[in-house]
Design a protein around this motif. Structure first.
Motif, PDB file in Angstrom:
ATOM      1  N   PHE A  21      37.271  70.341 -44.853  1.00  0.00           N
ATOM      2  CA  PHE A  21      37.920  69.227 -44.145  1.00  0.00           C
ATOM      3  C   PHE A  21      38.237  68.092 -45.112  1.00  0.00           C
ATOM      4  O   PHE A  21      37.426  67.768 -45.984  1.00  0.00           O
ATOM      5  N   CYS A  22      39.431  67.525 -44.936  1.00  0.00           N
ATOM      6  CA  CYS A  22      39.844  66.355 -45.723  1.00  0.00           C
ATOM      7  C   CYS A  22      40.612  65.440 -44.790  1.00  0.00           C
ATOM      8  O   CYS A  22      41.449  65.914 -44.012  1.00  0.00           O
ATOM      9  N   LYS A  23      40.330  64.148 -44.896  1.00  0.00           N
ATOM     10  CA  LYS A  23      41.009  63.214 -43.978  1.00  0.00           C
ATOM     11  C   LYS A  23      42.510  63.195 -44.233  1.00  0.00           C
ATOM     12  O   LYS A  23      43.288  62.903 -43.337  1.00  0.00           O
ATOM     13  N   ARG A  24      42.903  63.490 -45.456  1.00  0.00           N
ATOM     14  CA  ARG A  24      44.331  63.552 -45.766  1.00  0.00           C
ATOM     15  C   ARG A  24      44.531  64.570 -46.891  1.00  0.00           C
ATOM     16  O   ARG A  24      43.666  64.730 -47.729  1.00  0.00           O
ATOM     17  N   ARG A  25      45.664  65.256 -46.877  1.00  0.00           N
ATOM     18  CA  ARG A  25      45.906  66.263 -47.910  1.00  0.00           C
ATOM     19  C   ARG A  25      46.531  65.626 -49.145  1.00  0.00           C
ATOM     20  O   ARG A  25      47.473  64.838 -49.042  1.00  0.00           O
ATOM     21  N   CYS A  26      46.022  65.971 -50.316  1.00  0.00           N
ATOM     22  CA  CYS A  26      46.673  65.557 -51.559  1.00  0.00           C
ATOM     23  C   CYS A  26      47.894  66.467 -51.746  1.00  0.00           C
ATOM     24  O   CYS A  26      47.877  67.630 -51.315  1.00  0.00           O
ATOM     25  N   THR A  27      48.910  65.957 -52.411  1.00  0.00           N
ATOM     26  CA  THR A  27      50.179  66.704 -52.466  1.00  0.00           C
ATOM     27  C   THR A  27      50.066  68.031 -53.229  1.00  0.00           C
ATOM     28  O   THR A  27      50.790  68.968 -52.942  1.00  0.00           O
ATOM     29  N   TYR A  28      49.171  68.095 -54.188  1.00  0.00           N
ATOM     30  CA  TYR A  28      49.103  69.273 -55.064  1.00  0.00           C
ATOM     31  C   TYR A  28      48.106  70.316 -54.568  1.00  0.00           C
ATOM     32  O   TYR A  28      47.903  71.355 -55.196  1.00  0.00           O
ATOM     33  N   CYS A  29      47.496  70.063 -53.395  1.00  0.00           N
ATOM     34  CA  CYS A  29      46.319  70.848 -53.010  1.00  0.00           C
ATOM     35  C   CYS A  29      46.633  72.303 -52.651  1.00  0.00           C
ATOM     36  O   CYS A  29      47.542  72.592 -51.894  1.00  0.00           O
ATOM     37  N   ASP A  30      45.813  73.191 -53.205  1.00  0.00           N
ATOM     38  CA  ASP A  30      45.928  74.625 -52.966  1.00  0.00           C
ATOM     39  C   ASP A  30      44.683  75.170 -52.268  1.00  0.00           C
ATOM     40  O   ASP A  30      44.541  76.363 -52.098  1.00  0.00           O
ATOM     41  N   PHE A  31      43.740  74.271 -51.939  1.00  0.00           N
ATOM     42  CA  PHE A  31      42.465  74.734 -51.377  1.00  0.00           C
ATOM     43  C   PHE A  31      42.565  74.921 -49.868  1.00  0.00           C
ATOM     44  O   PHE A  31      43.461  74.380 -49.228  1.00  0.00           O
ATOM     45  N   VAL A  32      41.608  75.656 -49.328  1.00  0.00           N
ATOM     46  CA  VAL A  32      41.575  75.814 -47.875  1.00  0.00           C
ATOM     47  C   VAL A  32      40.870  74.593 -47.293  1.00  0.00           C
ATOM     48  O   VAL A  32      39.659  74.415 -47.450  1.00  0.00           O
ATOM     49  N   SER A  33      41.655  73.703 -46.683  1.00  0.00           N
ATOM     50  CA  SER A  33      41.066  72.529 -46.033  1.00  0.00           C
ATOM     51  C   SER A  33      41.970  72.076 -44.890  1.00  0.00           C
ATOM     52  O   SER A  33      43.177  72.294 -44.917  1.00  0.00           O
ATOM     53  N   PHE A  34      41.350  71.457 -43.888  1.00  0.00           N
ATOM     54  CA  PHE A  34      42.065  71.082 -42.664  1.00  0.00           C
ATOM     55  C   PHE A  34      41.903  69.585 -42.418  1.00  0.00           C
ATOM     56  O   PHE A  34      40.843  69.014 -42.694  1.00  0.00           O
TER      57      PHE A  34
ATOM     58  N   GLY B 264      34.602  71.723 -51.502  1.00  0.00           N
ATOM     59  CA  GLY B 264      35.555  71.614 -50.403  1.00  0.00           C
ATOM     60  C   GLY B 264      36.979  71.814 -50.835  1.00  0.00           C
ATOM     61  O   GLY B 264      37.241  72.370 -51.895  1.00  0.00           O
ATOM     62  N   GLY B 265      37.840  71.247 -49.984  1.00  0.00           N
ATOM     63  CA  GLY B 265      37.625  70.215 -49.002  1.00  0.00           C
ATOM     64  C   GLY B 265      36.999  68.948 -49.585  1.00  0.00           C
ATOM     65  O   GLY B 265      36.912  68.770 -50.773  1.00  0.00           O
ATOM     66  N   SER B 266      36.583  68.101 -48.690  1.00  0.00           N
ATOM     67  CA  SER B 266      35.911  66.860 -49.088  1.00  0.00           C
ATOM     68  C   SER B 266      34.592  66.735 -48.344  1.00  0.00           C
ATOM     69  O   SER B 266      34.556  66.189 -47.235  1.00  0.00           O
ATOM     70  N   PRO B 267      33.489  67.221 -48.927  1.00  0.00           N
ATOM     71  CA  PRO B 267      32.197  67.056 -48.252  1.00  0.00           C
ATOM     72  C   PRO B 267      31.921  65.595 -47.912  1.00  0.00           C
ATOM     73  O   PRO B 267      31.216  65.303 -46.934  1.00  0.00           O
TER      74      PRO B 267
ATOM     75  N   VAL C 241      32.327  65.143 -54.457  1.00  0.00           N
ATOM     76  CA  VAL C 241      32.685  63.967 -53.650  1.00  0.00           C
ATOM     77  C   VAL C 241      33.992  63.366 -54.151  1.00  0.00           C
ATOM     78  O   VAL C 241      34.329  63.469 -55.327  1.00  0.00           O
ATOM     79  N   ASN C 242      34.708  62.759 -53.228  1.00  0.00           N
ATOM     80  CA  ASN C 242      35.776  61.858 -53.624  1.00  0.00           C
ATOM     81  C   ASN C 242      35.123  60.501 -53.804  1.00  0.00           C
ATOM     82  O   ASN C 242      34.115  60.213 -53.150  1.00  0.00           O
ATOM     83  N   PRO C 243      35.660  59.666 -54.683  1.00  0.00           N
ATOM     84  CA  PRO C 243      35.000  58.374 -54.915  1.00  0.00           C
ATOM     85  C   PRO C 243      34.720  57.631 -53.612  1.00  0.00           C
ATOM     86  O   PRO C 243      35.640  57.346 -52.840  1.00  0.00           O
TER      87      PRO C 243
ATOM     88  N   ARG D  78      48.766  61.070 -53.297  1.00  0.00           N
ATOM     89  CA  ARG D  78      48.095  60.771 -52.029  1.00  0.00           C
ATOM     90  C   ARG D  78      46.565  60.947 -52.090  1.00  0.00           C
ATOM     91  O   ARG D  78      45.940  61.369 -51.117  1.00  0.00           O
ATOM     92  N   ARG D  79      45.989  60.629 -53.251  1.00  0.00           N
ATOM     93  CA  ARG D  79      44.523  60.538 -53.286  1.00  0.00           C
ATOM     94  C   ARG D  79      44.121  59.307 -52.487  1.00  0.00           C
ATOM     95  O   ARG D  79      44.917  58.373 -52.357  1.00  0.00           O
ATOM     96  N   ARG D  80      42.886  59.286 -51.978  1.00  0.00           N
ATOM     97  CA  ARG D  80      42.503  58.182 -51.101  1.00  0.00           C
ATOM     98  C   ARG D  80      41.547  57.215 -51.781  1.00  0.00           C
ATOM     99  O   ARG D  80      40.647  56.678 -51.174  1.00  0.00           O
TER     100      ARG D  80
HETATM  101  S1  SF4 Z   1      40.536  66.220 -51.621  1.00  0.00           S
HETATM  102 FE1  SF4 Z   1      40.643  68.211 -52.655  1.00  0.00          FE
HETATM  103  S2  SF4 Z   1      40.598  69.738 -51.013  1.00  0.00           S
HETATM  104 FE2  SF4 Z   1      41.097  67.755 -50.063  1.00  0.00          FE
HETATM  105  S3  SF4 Z   1      43.315  67.713 -49.982  1.00  0.00           S
HETATM  106 FE3  SF4 Z   1      42.720  66.682 -51.897  1.00  0.00          FE
HETATM  107  S4  SF4 Z   1      42.739  68.316 -53.440  1.00  0.00           S
HETATM  108 FE4  SF4 Z   1      42.746  69.315 -51.417  1.00  0.00          FE
END
Ligand code: SF4
Length: 376
Positions: free
Chosen positions: A21-34, A70-73, A104-106, A138-140
């Motif tokens: 799970f990620c609150k928002r998708r980064c543009t380059y993301c290839d991972f499985v996250s919702f 993740g995703g973003s734990p 973690v994301n910062p 679109r990093r947060r």
């Molecule tokens: S934080 Fe990681 S997993 Fe989540 S959208 Fe960004 S690149 Fe993808």
């Protein structure tokens, strides 16, 4: 699962948990996250069920490493992570000196709480020390958020910082900033990835510039005393990631959660990447494999070589002969030895030049191993 119970597994394994799970998708993301969080609770309940199922198959196993990725734990409720660790502790034997990593994301507040979970390794996704680049993909978080998170994490854990070279809007200045961050903070561990592109004309034109930046970054980090122990991974004072070493040494680990994969003895599996299917199957007390196979000798050999050559230590030739007794690297790689490959103290490894050209050299090595099997 009959074949699993008859599989020879080492006494110590790694355990990977995927939090998709990620609150928002980064543009380059290839991972499985919702980004839809409505099923987070159900997902964790399914994950706890999967922990229980695996513990029944592996009752006396020691968990040496736990890696939550993740995703973003850091985007999910902390209590769910807390309960997950409780379940793991209840169901498995945990080694005394276990390594517990979380990505973690910062985010300072989240990281501050991790010390109460016995996390001893925090992997922070900075990606680029450049606010313009972070915004563009679109990093947060900002670079400032990263600095604060790093200061918090280093008080109680080893810290890895993830960088990606080749993001949109990146410039030479971005790489200078990245180098400066490593130089001033001296994290225990640094991962530097090259963004995978899918070869449009534009991408081909810029790829040389990006590759040069990557090399400059890598050289700078090595000059600071970091050990490039894997193609994209660098450690200070032997602070290697013990969990990831299990992947590269083709040892035993289980992956839990959507799209997670594992390797146990000769078994290789990957869970379904579909969230709904994952949850509903586990409600019925069933595993959710999308892929499940027992490696034959050739497949096991190829995987062991492919992963092992990513490491600077290389791969133990005796181990390869245990899989394929006629394996002869001198014969198979005679024209690659010296320039791209070398053999030292019984280990087959990439040379410095082989490391720099690893994608091409690894592809060639694996082709030759496949042909060897045809000609046996
Ligand atoms: S934080 Fe990681 S997993 Fe989540 S959208 Fe960004 S690149 Fe993808």
């Amino acid at each position: 699962m009959e074949s699993l119970s008859s599989t020879l597994v080492s006494e110590n394994i790694g355990l990977y948990l995927h939090v998709p799970f990620c609150k928002r998708r980064c543009t380059y993301c290839d991972f499985v996250s919702f980004t839809d969080f409505s099923q987070v609770k159900e997902y964790f309940e399914a994950l706890w069920k999967e922990i229980e199922l695996w513990s029944k198959f592996l009752p006396r196993i020691h968990v040496e490493t736990i890696y939550v990725g993740g995703g973003s734990p850091s985007d999910v409720p902390f209590e769910l992570l807390e309960k997950t660790l409780e379940r793991i502790r209840d169901m498995f034997l945990i080694a005394d000196d276990f390594e517990f990593t979380i990505e973690v994301n910062p985010n300072c507040e989240f990281v501050e709480r991790l010390r109460f979970l016995d996390v001893n390794r925090v992997s922070i996704g900075l990606q680029a020390a450049d606010d313009e680049v972070l915004k563009c993909v679109r990093r947060r978080h900002s670079v400032g958020d990263f600095f604060r998170t790093f200061e918090t994490a280093k008080n109680f854990a080893k810290v890895n910082v993830d960088f990606i070279v080749g993001l949109p809007n990146e410039s030479d200045r971005t790489i200078e900033n990245d180098v400066h961050v490593v130089e001033t903070l001296r994290p225990d561990h640094v991962s530097i990835y090259l963004l995978e592109t899918h070869e449009s004309e534009f991408e081909t034109a810029i790829s040389e510039v990006v590759e040069n930046r990557y090399e400059r970054f890598v050289e700078a980090v090595k000059e600071m005393g970091y050990d490039r122990y894997e193609i994209s991974n660098f450690a200070l004072n032997n602070s290697f990631c013990r969990h990831n070493l299990k992947y590269w040494r083709n040892e035993d680990y289980i992956g839990l959660g959507v799209a997670a994969g594992g390797h146990l003895g000769r078994i290789r599996y990957v869970n379904s990447p579909r969230l709904g299917e994952y949850i509903s199957k586990l409600k019925e007390d069933d595993f959710v494999f999308d892929y499940f196979s027992r490696n034959d000798d050739l497949q096991e050999l190829k995987e062991t070589i492919f992963m092992g050559l990513r490491l600077s230590e290389g791969v133990n030739i005796e181990k390869l002969r245990e899989i394929w007794w006629m394996f002869d690297p001198y014969e198979l790689f005679h024209d690659l030895l010296g320039e791209f490959l070398e053999i030292e103290d019984g280990f087959l490894k990439l040379t410095e030049r082989g490391f720099d050209l690893s994608a091409r050299v690894l592809a060639d090595v694996i082709d030759r191993v496949s042909l060897m099997a045809v000609g046996r």
